[in-house]
Write a protein that holds these residues in place. Sequence first.
Motif, PDB file in Angstrom:
ATOM      1  N   LYS A 181       0.833  -1.201   0.000  1.00  0.00           N
ATOM      2  CA  LYS A 181       0.000   0.000   0.000  1.00  0.00           C
ATOM      3  C   LYS A 181       0.873   1.258   0.000  1.00  0.00           C
ATOM      4  O   LYS A 181       0.597   2.218  -0.725  1.00  0.00           O
ATOM      5  CB  LYS A 181      -0.911  -0.017   1.228  1.00  0.00           C
ATOM      6  CG  LYS A 181      -1.930   1.078   1.273  1.00  0.00           C
ATOM      7  CD  LYS A 181      -2.818   0.904   2.503  1.00  0.00           C
ATOM      8  CE  LYS A 181      -3.699   2.104   2.726  1.00  0.00           C
ATOM      9  NZ  LYS A 181      -4.425   2.001   3.997  1.00  0.00           N
ATOM     10  N   GLY A 182       1.931   1.240   0.786  1.00  0.00           N
ATOM     11  CA  GLY A 182       2.841   2.379   0.845  1.00  0.00           C
ATOM     12  C   GLY A 182       3.555   2.607  -0.476  1.00  0.00           C
ATOM     13  O   GLY A 182       3.735   3.750  -0.913  1.00  0.00           O
ATOM     14  N   LYS A 214       1.100   4.280  -2.802  1.00  0.00           N
ATOM     15  CA  LYS A 214       0.921   5.685  -2.422  1.00  0.00           C
ATOM     16  C   LYS A 214       2.120   6.513  -2.852  1.00  0.00           C
ATOM     17  O   LYS A 214       1.975   7.621  -3.368  1.00  0.00           O
ATOM     18  CB  LYS A 214       0.789   5.799  -0.900  1.00  0.00           C
ATOM     19  CG  LYS A 214      -0.570   6.034  -0.390  1.00  0.00           C
ATOM     20  CD  LYS A 214      -0.492   6.322   1.112  1.00  0.00           C
ATOM     21  CE  LYS A 214      -1.736   5.873   1.807  1.00  0.00           C
ATOM     22  NZ  LYS A 214      -1.689   6.093   3.237  1.00  0.00           N
ATOM     23  N   GLU A 215       3.294   5.971  -2.619  1.00  0.00           N
ATOM     24  CA  GLU A 215       4.525   6.678  -2.972  1.00  0.00           C
ATOM     25  C   GLU A 215       4.584   6.917  -4.478  1.00  0.00           C
ATOM     26  O   GLU A 215       4.901   8.018  -4.937  1.00  0.00           O
ATOM     27  CB  GLU A 215       5.736   5.874  -2.503  1.00  0.00           C
ATOM     28  CG  GLU A 215       7.056   6.572  -2.718  1.00  0.00           C
ATOM     29  CD  GLU A 215       8.232   5.754  -2.217  1.00  0.00           C
ATOM     30  OE1 GLU A 215       9.287   6.358  -2.002  1.00  0.00           O
ATOM     31  OE2 GLU A 215       8.108   4.519  -2.030  1.00  0.00           O
ATOM     32  N   GLY A 229       2.108   9.548  -5.509  1.00  0.00           N
ATOM     33  CA  GLY A 229       2.610  10.860  -5.145  1.00  0.00           C
ATOM     34  C   GLY A 229       3.663  11.365  -6.113  1.00  0.00           C
ATOM     35  O   GLY A 229       3.687  12.548  -6.474  1.00  0.00           O
ATOM     36  N   LYS A 278       1.892  13.036  -0.249  1.00  0.00           N
ATOM     37  CA  LYS A 278       1.448  11.654  -0.471  1.00  0.00           C
ATOM     38  C   LYS A 278       2.657  10.747  -0.704  1.00  0.00           C
ATOM     39  O   LYS A 278       2.698   9.617  -0.215  1.00  0.00           O
ATOM     40  CB  LYS A 278       0.502  11.576  -1.665  1.00  0.00           C
ATOM     41  CG  LYS A 278      -0.026  10.157  -1.906  1.00  0.00           C
ATOM     42  CD  LYS A 278      -1.056  10.129  -2.994  1.00  0.00           C
ATOM     43  CE  LYS A 278      -2.392  10.159  -2.301  1.00  0.00           C
ATOM     44  NZ  LYS A 278      -3.528  10.021  -3.170  1.00  0.00           N
ATOM     45  N   GLU A 279       3.639  11.261  -1.414  1.00  0.00           N
ATOM     46  CA  GLU A 279       4.849  10.490  -1.669  1.00  0.00           C
ATOM     47  C   GLU A 279       5.564  10.162  -0.349  1.00  0.00           C
ATOM     48  O   GLU A 279       5.971   9.027  -0.113  1.00  0.00           O
ATOM     49  CB  GLU A 279       5.777  11.279  -2.583  1.00  0.00           C
ATOM     50  CG  GLU A 279       7.030  10.546  -2.993  1.00  0.00           C
ATOM     51  CD  GLU A 279       7.895  11.371  -3.927  1.00  0.00           C
ATOM     52  OE1 GLU A 279       9.049  10.958  -4.129  1.00  0.00           O
ATOM     53  OE2 GLU A 279       7.450  12.414  -4.450  1.00  0.00           O
ATOM     54  N   GLY A 318       3.552   7.660   1.720  1.00  0.00           N
ATOM     55  CA  GLY A 318       3.715   6.322   1.158  1.00  0.00           C
ATOM     56  C   GLY A 318       5.050   5.709   1.539  1.00  0.00           C
ATOM     57  O   GLY A 318       5.132   4.527   1.879  1.00  0.00           O
ATOM     58  N   GLU A 360       4.840   4.635   5.175  1.00  0.00           N
ATOM     59  CA  GLU A 360       4.030   3.421   5.346  1.00  0.00           C
ATOM     60  C   GLU A 360       4.773   2.191   4.812  1.00  0.00           C
ATOM     61  O   GLU A 360       4.738   1.120   5.420  1.00  0.00           O
ATOM     62  CB  GLU A 360       2.681   3.569   4.644  1.00  0.00           C
ATOM     63  CG  GLU A 360       1.771   2.398   4.914  1.00  0.00           C
ATOM     64  CD  GLU A 360       0.336   2.610   4.464  1.00  0.00           C
ATOM     65  OE1 GLU A 360      -0.466   1.692   4.647  1.00  0.00           O
ATOM     66  OE2 GLU A 360       0.023   3.697   3.932  1.00  0.00           O
TER      67      GLU A 360
END
Length: 61
Positions: free
Chosen positions: A14-15, A18-19, A22, A30-31, A34, A37
């Motif tokens: 998930k991270g 997200k990264e 981003g 967001k980057e 991510g 996470e």
Amino acid sequence: MDKNRTEGMKHEAKGSMKEAAGKITGNHAKEAAGNIEKNAGKIQREAGKATDRARDNDRRH
């Protein structure tokens, strides 16, 4: 398999998503979220591995 291993893998994936999102959108917050996470997921996964190793060692002795 320890629950931390599976949960850690989920957070890691998930991270990473997200990264990447981003980076693509130029959203630095967001980057960064991510990346955090993803790394937290790696740590959680490693903790699960350690728990599994400890449990396996206990069974052998």
